[in-house]
Design an enzyme around this catalytic site. Structure first.
Site, PDB file in Angstrom:
ATOM      1  N   GLN A  61       0.936  -1.308   0.162  1.00  0.00           N
ATOM      2  CA  GLN A  61       0.022   0.076   0.153  1.00  0.00           C
ATOM      3  C   GLN A  61       0.962   1.222  -0.053  1.00  0.00           C
ATOM      4  OE1 GLN A  61      -1.892  -1.842   3.368  1.00  0.00           O
ATOM      5  NE2 GLN A  61      -3.672  -1.264   2.466  1.00  0.00           N
ATOM      6  N   GLY A  90      -4.010   3.109   0.959  1.00  0.00           N
ATOM      7  CA  GLY A  90      -4.458   2.576   2.347  1.00  0.00           C
ATOM      8  C   GLY A  90      -3.090   2.365   3.061  1.00  0.00           C
ATOM      9  N   THR A 106      -0.721   3.067   6.074  1.00  0.00           N
ATOM     10  CA  THR A 106      -0.898   4.070   7.340  1.00  0.00           C
ATOM     11  C   THR A 106       0.378   4.122   8.224  1.00  0.00           C
ATOM     12  OG1 THR A 106      -1.368   1.705   8.649  1.00  0.00           O
ATOM     13  CG2 THR A 106      -3.373   3.379   7.885  1.00  0.00           C
ATOM     14  N   VAL A 107       1.441   3.123   7.855  1.00  0.00           N
ATOM     15  CA  VAL A 107       2.705   3.553   8.344  1.00  0.00           C
ATOM     16  C   VAL A 107       3.490   4.019   7.449  1.00  0.00           C
ATOM     17  CG1 VAL A 107       4.675   2.426   9.462  1.00  0.00           C
ATOM     18  CG2 VAL A 107       2.168   1.622  10.139  1.00  0.00           C
ATOM     19  N   HIS A 117       6.315   3.928   6.062  1.00  0.00           N
ATOM     20  CA  HIS A 117       7.568   3.452   5.830  1.00  0.00           C
ATOM     21  C   HIS A 117       7.037   2.028   4.661  1.00  0.00           C
ATOM     22  CE1 HIS A 117      11.401   1.318   8.060  1.00  0.00           C
ATOM     23  NE2 HIS A 117      11.169   1.004   6.986  1.00  0.00           N
ATOM     24  N   HIS A 165       6.372  -1.119   2.960  1.00  0.00           N
ATOM     25  CA  HIS A 165       6.346  -2.470   3.630  1.00  0.00           C
ATOM     26  C   HIS A 165       5.643  -3.413   2.769  1.00  0.00           C
ATOM     27  CE1 HIS A 165       3.279  -0.192   5.719  1.00  0.00           C
ATOM     28  NE2 HIS A 165       2.634  -1.330   5.906  1.00  0.00           N
ATOM     29  N   HIS A 193       3.278  -6.543   2.727  1.00  0.00           N
ATOM     30  CA  HIS A 193       2.427  -7.476   3.180  1.00  0.00           C
ATOM     31  C   HIS A 193       2.614  -8.893   2.661  1.00  0.00           C
ATOM     32  CE1 HIS A 193      -0.109  -4.701   5.735  1.00  0.00           C
ATOM     33  NE2 HIS A 193       0.334  -3.915   4.626  1.00  0.00           N
TER      34      HIS A 193
END
Length: 148
Positions: free
Chosen positions: A82, A88, A90-91, A93, A95, A97
Site C-alpha cells: 500500500q 491505504g 498507514t505506516v 515506511h 512495507h 504484506h
C-alpha cells in the site's frame, strides 16, 4: 531496536534480517501467517527506494513467502504494498504484506484487499496480539532461515 515508521520494533518480533531488509510478524494479522517485509532504511514511498533496496526487499519477500505458505499450510500468497495514503498506507515506511492464502479464507477472494485497508485503521490495542504471541511466532519462523 529497528524502526518501522513511527514504531520501534522489538528484536523478538523480527525473524529475518539482511543487509537491507527485515521481516517481522504482524501485530494484527489478516490471516494466520500475515507478515511484513520492510527496508531497513525508513523510506515512506516505494519510489524512493534505491534499486538495490528494491531487489533485496523482493528477494526477502519471496523467501518469506515460501516459508509462510509452507508453515501455515497455504496454497497461494497475496503479496501487497500500500504505497501512499490513498492506497491505504498507514505506516509511513515502505512495507510488503505477505499473506499465505487457502481456499475459502475469504468468501470473496478479493475481500482480502478490503480487510488489508481496514486492519490497521482499527488501531485499538485490545485487538493486537501480545508481545509473547508475536515473539513465539517469530521464533518459529526464524528457525526456517537458520537452516538455509
Amino acid at each position: 531496536m529497528l524502526r518501522f515508521g513511527q514504531h520501534l520494533i522489538k528484536p523478538s518480533t523480527v525473524f529475518l534480517k539482511t543487509e537491507l531488509s527485515f521481516a517481522l510478524v504482524n501485530r494484527r494479522p489478516v490471516v494466520p501467517g500475515h507478515v511484513l517485509v520492510c527496508p531497513l532504511r525508513p523510506v515512506e514511498r516505494f519510489r524512493d527506494l534505491h534499486p538495490e533496496e528494491v531487489a533485496d526487499l523482493f528477494h526477502v519477500a519471496q523467501r518469506v513467502g515460501n516459508v509462510v505458505e509452507k508453515h501455515f499450510c497455504g496454497t497461494s500468497l497475496t503479496i501487497s504494498i500500500q504505497d501512499g495514503p490513498e492506497a491505504g498506507q498507514t505506516v509511513k515506511h515502505v512495507h510488503v504484506h505477505v499473506l499465505p492464502r487457502r481456499a475459502g479464507d475469504f468468501s470473496r477472494n478479493d475481500d482480502v484487499y478490503a480487510e488489508l485497508q481496514r486492519h490497521d485503521k482499527e488501531d485499538s490495542s485490545d485487538k493486537w496480539r501480545t508481545e509473547e504471541e508475536m515473539a513465539a511466532e517469530a521464533a518459529i519462523l526464524r528457525k526456517y532461515f537458520q537452516e538455509s
